[in-house]
Design a protein around this motif. Structure first.
Motif, short mmCIF file in Angstrom:
data_model
loop_
_atom_site.label_atom_id
_atom_site.label_comp_id
_atom_site.label_asym_id
_atom_site.label_seq_id
_atom_site.Cartn_x
_atom_site.Cartn_y
_atom_site.Cartn_z
N ILE A 125 0.86 -1.18 0.00
CA ILE A 125 0.00 0.00 0.00
C ILE A 125 0.90 1.24 0.00
CG2 ILE A 125 -0.15 0.11 2.52
CD1 ILE A 125 -3.09 0.95 2.21
N THR A 126 0.42 2.30 -0.58
CA THR A 126 1.10 3.60 -0.48
C THR A 126 0.17 4.53 0.29
OG1 THR A 126 2.26 3.25 -2.58
CG2 THR A 126 2.10 5.53 -1.77
N PRO A 127 0.48 4.76 1.57
CA PRO A 127 -0.40 5.58 2.40
C PRO A 127 -0.42 7.03 1.96
CG PRO A 127 1.26 4.43 3.73
CD PRO A 127 1.63 4.25 2.30
N GLN A 128 -1.56 7.66 2.14
CA GLN A 128 -1.66 9.09 1.92
C GLN A 128 -0.92 9.80 3.05
OE1 GLN A 128 -5.93 9.52 1.92
NE2 GLN A 128 -5.97 9.63 -0.30
N ARG A 129 -0.37 10.95 2.74
CA ARG A 129 0.36 11.74 3.73
C ARG A 129 -0.52 12.03 4.93
NH1 ARG A 129 4.72 13.74 3.13
NH2 ARG A 129 5.79 15.64 3.57
N GLY A 130 0.05 11.88 6.12
CA GLY A 130 -0.67 12.18 7.35
C GLY A 130 -1.44 11.01 7.94
N ARG A 131 -1.50 9.87 7.23
CA ARG A 131 -2.21 8.71 7.76
C ARG A 131 -1.39 8.07 8.87
NH1 ARG A 131 -6.78 6.92 4.69
NH2 ARG A 131 -6.86 5.59 6.51
N THR A 132 -2.08 7.50 9.84
CA THR A 132 -1.41 6.82 10.95
C THR A 132 -1.49 5.31 10.75
OG1 THR A 132 -3.43 6.63 12.27
CG2 THR A 132 -2.14 8.68 12.51
N ARG A 133 -0.75 4.59 11.58
CA ARG A 133 -0.82 3.12 11.54
C ARG A 133 -2.24 2.65 11.85
NH1 ARG A 133 4.16 0.17 12.02
NH2 ARG A 133 3.04 -1.43 13.16
N LEU A 134 -2.90 3.30 12.79
CA LEU A 134 -4.27 2.93 13.12
C LEU A 134 -5.20 3.18 11.94
CD1 LEU A 134 -6.39 1.90 15.08
CD2 LEU A 134 -6.58 4.23 15.98
N ASP A 135 -5.03 4.31 11.25
CA ASP A 135 -5.83 4.59 10.05
C ASP A 135 -5.67 3.47 9.03
OD1 ASP A 135 -6.60 7.11 11.05
OD2 ASP A 135 -4.98 8.14 9.98
N LEU A 136 -4.42 3.06 8.82
CA LEU A 136 -4.15 2.02 7.83
C LEU A 136 -4.69 0.67 8.27
CD1 LEU A 136 -0.60 3.08 6.68
CD2 LEU A 136 -2.74 3.34 5.45
#
Length: 69
Positions: free
Chosen positions: A28-39
């Motif tokens: 996955i390529t996370p969006q900027r500002g995302r946290t581990r919990l968000d992911l």
């Protein structure tokens, strides 16, 4: 070679009702500002959508790390 991969590798092991384990993995390529919990929440929902039998299961292992050596 394989198709383009995301910046992070993740895996999740879920104890499915009935006692079996399911292991799912991807990148996955996370969006900027995302946290581990968000992911974790995003990935958990995506896994449940693809594998409805896991919806009521319990996550017993999860990890996400940069996808490089």
């Amino acid at each position: 070679m394989s198709e383009k991969q995301g910046t992070h590798f993740w895996f999740m092991v879920i104890l499915v009702p009935g006692g079996s384990l399911m292991t799912v993995r991807a990148t996955i390529t996370p969006q900027r500002g995302r946290t581990r919990l968000d992911l974790f929440d995003q990935i958990r929902e995506e896994v449940a959508s693809l594998h409805p039998e896991t919806r009521d299961g319990q996550v017993v292992a999860f990890d996400i790390q940069p996808n490089k050596l």
